[in-house]
Design an enzyme around this catalytic site. Structure first.
Site, PDB file in Angstrom:
ATOM      1  N   HIS A 118      76.615  80.450 117.191  1.00 39.99           N
ATOM      2  CA  HIS A 118      75.621  79.569 116.581  1.00 39.99           C
ATOM      3  C   HIS A 118      75.219  80.059 115.199  1.00 39.99           C
ATOM      4  O   HIS A 118      74.149  79.750 114.692  1.00 39.99           O
ATOM      5  CB  HIS A 118      74.418  79.368 117.503  1.00 39.99           C
ATOM      6  N   ASP A 131      63.527  79.112 119.831  1.00 43.83           N
ATOM      7  CA  ASP A 131      63.271  77.708 120.180  1.00 43.83           C
ATOM      8  C   ASP A 131      64.353  77.172 121.111  1.00 43.83           C
ATOM      9  O   ASP A 131      64.105  76.302 121.937  1.00 43.83           O
ATOM     10  CB  ASP A 131      63.306  76.836 118.914  1.00 43.83           C
ATOM     11  N   GLU A 190      53.346  76.584 116.690  1.00 45.04           N
ATOM     12  CA  GLU A 190      54.323  76.217 115.659  1.00 45.04           C
ATOM     13  C   GLU A 190      53.757  75.067 114.844  1.00 45.04           C
ATOM     14  O   GLU A 190      52.701  74.516 115.174  1.00 45.04           O
ATOM     15  CB  GLU A 190      55.689  75.837 116.267  1.00 45.04           C
TER      16      GLU A 190
HETATM   17  C1  LIG Z   1      70.649  75.210 117.429  1.00 44.52           C
HETATM   18  C2  LIG Z   1      70.178  76.569 116.967  1.00 44.52           C
HETATM   19  C3  LIG Z   1      68.891  76.978 117.214  1.00 44.52           C
HETATM   20  C4  LIG Z   1      68.444  78.218 116.803  1.00 44.52           C
HETATM   21  N1  LIG Z   1      67.165  78.565 117.064  1.00 44.52           N
HETATM   22  C5  LIG Z   1      66.733  79.781 116.707  1.00 44.52           C
HETATM   23  C6  LIG Z   1      65.404  80.179 116.972  1.00 44.52           C
HETATM   24  O1  LIG Z   1      64.606  79.406 117.486  1.00 44.52           O
HETATM   25  N2  LIG Z   1      65.023  81.426 116.638  1.00 44.52           N
HETATM   26  C7  LIG Z   1      65.886  82.312 116.071  1.00 44.52           C
HETATM   27  O2  LIG Z   1      65.496  83.448 115.844  1.00 44.52           O
HETATM   28  N3  LIG Z   1      67.135  81.959 115.765  1.00 44.52           N
HETATM   29  C8  LIG Z   1      67.571  80.704 116.065  1.00 44.52           C
HETATM   30  N4  LIG Z   1      68.835  80.343 115.746  1.00 44.52           N
HETATM   31  C9  LIG Z   1      69.683  81.301 115.022  1.00 44.52           C
HETATM   32  C10 LIG Z   1      70.373  82.222 116.011  1.00 44.52           C
HETATM   33  O3  LIG Z   1      69.489  83.178 116.534  1.00 44.52           O
HETATM   34  C11 LIG Z   1      71.476  82.996 115.350  1.00 44.52           C
HETATM   35  O4  LIG Z   1      72.385  82.107 114.758  1.00 44.52           O
HETATM   36  C12 LIG Z   1      72.192  83.858 116.362  1.00 44.52           C
HETATM   37  O5  LIG Z   1      73.152  84.627 115.690  1.00 44.52           O
HETATM   38  C13 LIG Z   1      72.839  83.001 117.395  1.00 44.52           C
HETATM   39  O6  LIG Z   1      73.336  83.754 118.466  1.00 44.52           O
HETATM   40  P1  LIG Z   1      74.852  83.641 118.819  1.00 44.52           P
HETATM   41  O7  LIG Z   1      75.041  84.252 120.123  1.00 44.52           O
HETATM   42  O8  LIG Z   1      75.344  82.260 118.675  1.00 44.52           O
HETATM   43  O9  LIG Z   1      75.346  84.583 117.702  1.00 44.52           O
HETATM   44  P2  LIG Z   1      76.850  84.527 116.995  1.00 44.52           P
HETATM   45  O10 LIG Z   1      76.879  83.421 116.025  1.00 44.52           O
HETATM   46  O11 LIG Z   1      77.890  84.566 118.031  1.00 44.52           O
HETATM   47  O12 LIG Z   1      76.817  85.913 116.218  1.00 44.52           O
HETATM   48  C14 LIG Z   1      75.906  86.133 115.151  1.00 44.52           C
HETATM   49  C15 LIG Z   1      76.190  87.476 114.485  1.00 44.52           C
HETATM   50  O13 LIG Z   1      75.898  88.521 115.395  1.00 44.52           O
HETATM   51  C16 LIG Z   1      77.065  89.244 115.727  1.00 44.52           C
HETATM   52  N5  LIG Z   1      77.042  89.446 117.170  1.00 44.52           N
HETATM   53  C17 LIG Z   1      77.232  88.537 118.163  1.00 44.52           C
HETATM   54  N6  LIG Z   1      77.103  89.126 119.359  1.00 44.52           N
HETATM   55  C18 LIG Z   1      76.816  90.414 119.119  1.00 44.52           C
HETATM   56  C19 LIG Z   1      76.580  91.528 119.947  1.00 44.52           C
HETATM   57  N7  LIG Z   1      76.615  91.448 121.268  1.00 44.52           N
HETATM   58  N8  LIG Z   1      76.314  92.717 119.359  1.00 44.52           N
HETATM   59  C20 LIG Z   1      76.283  92.834 118.013  1.00 44.52           C
HETATM   60  N9  LIG Z   1      76.513  91.819 117.183  1.00 44.52           N
HETATM   61  C21 LIG Z   1      76.773  90.620 117.732  1.00 44.52           C
HETATM   62  C22 LIG Z   1      78.225  88.385 115.277  1.00 44.52           C
HETATM   63  O14 LIG Z   1      79.371  89.128 114.955  1.00 44.52           O
HETATM   64  C23 LIG Z   1      77.643  87.668 114.098  1.00 44.52           C
HETATM   65  O15 LIG Z   1      77.700  88.455 112.954  1.00 44.52           O
HETATM   66  C24 LIG Z   1      69.308  79.091 116.116  1.00 44.52           C
HETATM   67  C25 LIG Z   1      70.607  78.677 115.832  1.00 44.52           C
HETATM   68  C26 LIG Z   1      71.040  77.417 116.236  1.00 44.52           C
HETATM   69  C27 LIG Z   1      72.415  76.986 115.874  1.00 44.52           C
END
Ligand SMILES: Cc1cc2nc3c(=O)[nH]c(=O)nc-3n(C[C@H](O)[C@H](O)[C@H](O)COP(=O)(O)OP(=O)(O)OC[C@H]3O[C@@H](n4cnc5c(N)ncnc54)[C@H](O)[C@@H]3O)c2cc1C
Ligand SMILES: *[C@@H]1O[C@H](CO)[C@@H](O)[C@H](O)[C@H]1NC(C)=O
Ligand SMILES: *[C@@H]1O[C@H](CO)[C@@H](O)[C@H](O)[C@H]1NC(C)=O
Ligand SMILES: *[C@@H]1O[C@H](CO)[C@@H](O)[C@H](O)[C@H]1NC(C)=O
Ligand SMILES: *[C@@H]1O[C@H](CO)[C@@H](O)[C@H](O)[C@H]1NC(C)=O
Ligand SMILES: *[C@@H]1O[C@H](CO)[C@@H](O)[C@H](O)[C@H]1NC(C)=O
Ligand SMILES: *[C@@H]1O[C@H](CO)[C@@H](O)[C@H](O)[C@H]1NC(C)=O
Length: 525
Positions: free
Chosen positions: A104, A169, A282
């Site tokens: 994400h 969220d 919020e």
């Molecule tokens: C619809 C949506 C809603 C969101 N809402 C919020 C919110 O309310 N609050 C908020 O704080 N953020 C929010 N986000 C942002 C979100 O927290 C970040 O994009 C986060 O990185 C998403 O987690 P992911 O598992 O998809 O990470 P990924 O996109 O898979 O990874 C993000 C980064 O972290 C690294 N990474 C992934 N897993 C690990 C691990 N286990 N150890 C170390 N590094 C790792 C990856 O290499 C990459 O650099 C939102 C994003 C979206 C798309």
């Protein structure tokens, strides 16, 4: 730095003498170049090189960029991850490695050009869901695999009547991915971001070592990894703090015409809250009909009618959302409690709407929006989001310059605006926030089916407005393409960030898609 020089030399030497045509090209037989260790340990069986796998790993939620890795690892254990990292670390020809949680990310942070993407979700397939809940007081906690998603953490902990106190969220994000950023939502003002609610981590460092860390043990790694943008290690387990879970929430919606009344009330609601006030606060903008529907659907038809008549005379309406948690014991008094909390606030008379929801229904509110957007084909689209932290002292300038001018005619997704308290963040962690007691999270959730460049331009205009006006804002989910951009972002924390990189990922293997460290050949696109 002699080490860097010799490494680069090593790389170049190998590059030149390698019988395999190109290290950076697409056609080279990457799989036949696997370090011996991977082959011997049979990790090769869990690596995929086919287009199906690499194409899947070349995308993210932003849909703004696409970068192909050479391979995807589907790990069956934490050991697999360690083996992969070790083999790159000790190879003549290091390759970059990106953990992929739920992807994400918005700007390719989860990608690894010609490297290996680790499909973290695979850790979940070989055993029971990796969540263990300790239900013996006083320290309730859950040990959670870094690949787990928050909605599953919630279900598992609720079975014990417990819940993490701090949320995002949206709950379909991985634990490792959010802890690499911060993890923020309307509870952050009270409990701090998710990174403030972690007791312990298991991390695979950039050398491939599996290390357990906490504030007491290996604390340098612990603080580095939290908010560390994946630069120092891969989180494979997190011990998350738990609190007794409420059963229901009383959900209040307050509307404002006046921005200063809106922010004054928000700041009041997040201050001197010793557990007696709201549990979640919020705010957002209401600019037109689309802001009433969108992801959120809490307004009844009758309410919407009333709001439409307000919009007829006001271009911009501000909306506070606040919830008070309760259970069957506190149920008889919760309405009185909420009324007393609303007393003295300056919302438009008659525009304090209340509703009840289950705790889960409330926390999982964005998922309903997701399903709605998916049905309309509006989920898998371009997302040039922007998320910035704006110091409280300048939020009204931001309203004048951005909400009322730059964004005046733009309604391509919800805009959130809500304050947080700096003292709930731990400055030793890698996450970056403004230097002020209270700052606002301002979030533009932009989406576009086709042309999205003009939305990126809006983002640039906003950032340059902040620079010109001297507003010291900080980006959350930052993305810069220059070293200067990153240096400015980290400010006084930059040298520590660099030092941490040298300690924990000296060859710069991890999360290259963040584009923070780009001096090694394998870090470049
Ligand atoms: C619809 C949506 C809603 C969101 N809402 C919020 C919110 O309310 N609050 C908020 O704080 N953020 C929010 N986000 C942002 C979100 O927290 C970040 O994009 C986060 O990185 C998403 O987690 P992911 O598992 O998809 O990470 P990924 O996109 O898979 O990874 C993000 C980064 O972290 C690294 N990474 C992934 N897993 C690990 C691990 N286990 N150890 C170390 N590094 C790792 C990856 O290499 C990459 O650099 C939102 C994003 C979206 C798309
Ligand atoms: C790739 O996907 C296609 C279509 O779904 C499928 O037919 C093919 O077998 C897949 N290949 C591999 C290697 O998984
Ligand atoms: C949960 O407990 C099991 C059994 O003790 C253990 O194998 C597993 O690693 C634990 N999971 C996490 C994420 O700590
Ligand atoms: C793990 O597996 C469980 C059970 O199949 C599933 O409900 C859960 O969503 C999975 N989690 C991840 C991160 O894949
Ligand atoms: C309260 O919630 C219910 C169910 O979620 C919804 O149908 C109703 O419109 C809401 N009422 C108000 C006043 O928001
Ligand atoms: C209140 O809820 C708890 C937890 O669900 C339950 O055990 C208890 O029986 C309930 N008490 C009443 C009076 O309903
Ligand atoms: C917004 O739209 C109005 C009315 O169409 C127009 O007068 C105004 O110039 C526009 N503002 C911006 C900043 O584009």
């Amino acid at each position: 730095m002699p080490r860097r020089c010799s490494l680069t030399f090593f790389f170049l030497a190998t590059f030149v003498i390698s019988p395999l045509t190109s290290v950076v090209g697409q056609q080279r037989p990457w799989s036949t170049m696997l370090p011996q260790e991977l082959v011997e340990l049979d990790l090769a069986a869990r690596l995929r090189f086919d287009k199906n796998a690499t194409t899947m790993a070349s995308t993210d939620f932003g849909h703004l960029t696409q970068v192909l890795p050479a391979a995807v690892l589907y790990p069956s254990s934490v050991q697999d991850i360690s083996t992969l990292v070790k083999s790159s670390f000790s190879s003549y020809l290091p390759f970059s490695i990106a953990a992929r949680g739920q992807a994400h990310s918005l700007k390719g942070q989860v990608m690894a050009h010609n490297g290996v993407v680790i499909h973290m979700g695979s850790l979940n397939q070989t055993q029971e869901i990796r969540i263990n809940v300790s239900s013996s007081p006083p320290n309730f906690y859950a040990d959670v695999g870094g690949e787990q998603i928050w909605i599953d953490v919630l279900s598992a902990t609720l079975r014990h009547g417990l819940s993490p106190p701090s949320w995002t969220d949206y709950l379909y994000l991985s634990v490792g991915g959010t802890l690499s950023n911060a993890g923020i939502s309307g509870q952050t003002f009270l409990h701090g971001p998710q990174i403030s609610n972690v007791y312990e981590l298991d991390v695979v460092t950039g050398k491939g070592k599996i290390v357990t860390c906490s504030k007491q043990h290996n604390s340098k790694l612990f603080y580095a990894v939290l908010g560390g943008l994946g630069q120092f290690g891969i989180i494979t387990r997190a011990r998350i703090a738990l609190h007794p879970a409420p059963q229901k929430v009383k959900w209040a919606h307050l509307l404002y015409k006046d921005f200063s009344a809106f922010t004054r009330d928000q700041e009041h609601l997040i201050s001197s809250n010793n557990g007696e006030g709201f549990d979640y606060v919020e705010g957002s903008l209401i600019r037109d009909e689309s802001d009433l529907d969108d992801w959120r659907s809490f307004f009844s038809e009758k309410d919407k009618e009333k709001i439409r008549s307000l919009l007829a005379t006001n271009h911009l309406i501000y909306h506070i959302e606040a919830t008070k948690y309760y259970d069957n014991v506190t149920a008889p008094t919760v309405d009185k409690k909420v009324d007393s909390l609303l007393k003295g606030l300056s919302f438009i008379p008659g525009f304090a709407l209340k509703n009840d929801s289950s705790y889960v229904g409330f926390l999982n509110r964005v998922h309903d929006g997701e399903l709605k957007l998916r049905r309309k084909g509006l989920w898998e689209v371009h997302h040039p989001w922007m998320n910035i932290f704006v110091p409280k002292s300048r939020i009204s300038d931001f309203n004048e310059g951005v909400f009322k001018k730059i964004e005046r005619n733009s309604t391509t997704g919800p805009v959130f605006v809500y304050p947080m308290n700096q003292n709930k963040w731990d400055e030793r962690m890698s996450a970056v926030i403004p230097e002020e007691d209270v700052f606002y999270n301002v979030l533009f959730l932009r989406a576009a089916k086709n042309d999205w460049e003009y939305l990126e331009d809006q983002n640039k205009k906003i950032l340059s407005f902040c620079v010109k006006a001297g507003i010291k804002a900080k980006e959350y989910l930052p993305h810069y393409t220059t070293k200067k951009g990153w240096k400015d972002h980290f400010g006084p924390k930059w040298s520590k960030f660099v030092e941490r990189k040298k300690s924990f990922d000296p060859k710069g293997l991890l999360s290259p898609g963040q584009k923070i460290f780009t001096s090694m050949p394998w870090q470049r696109k």
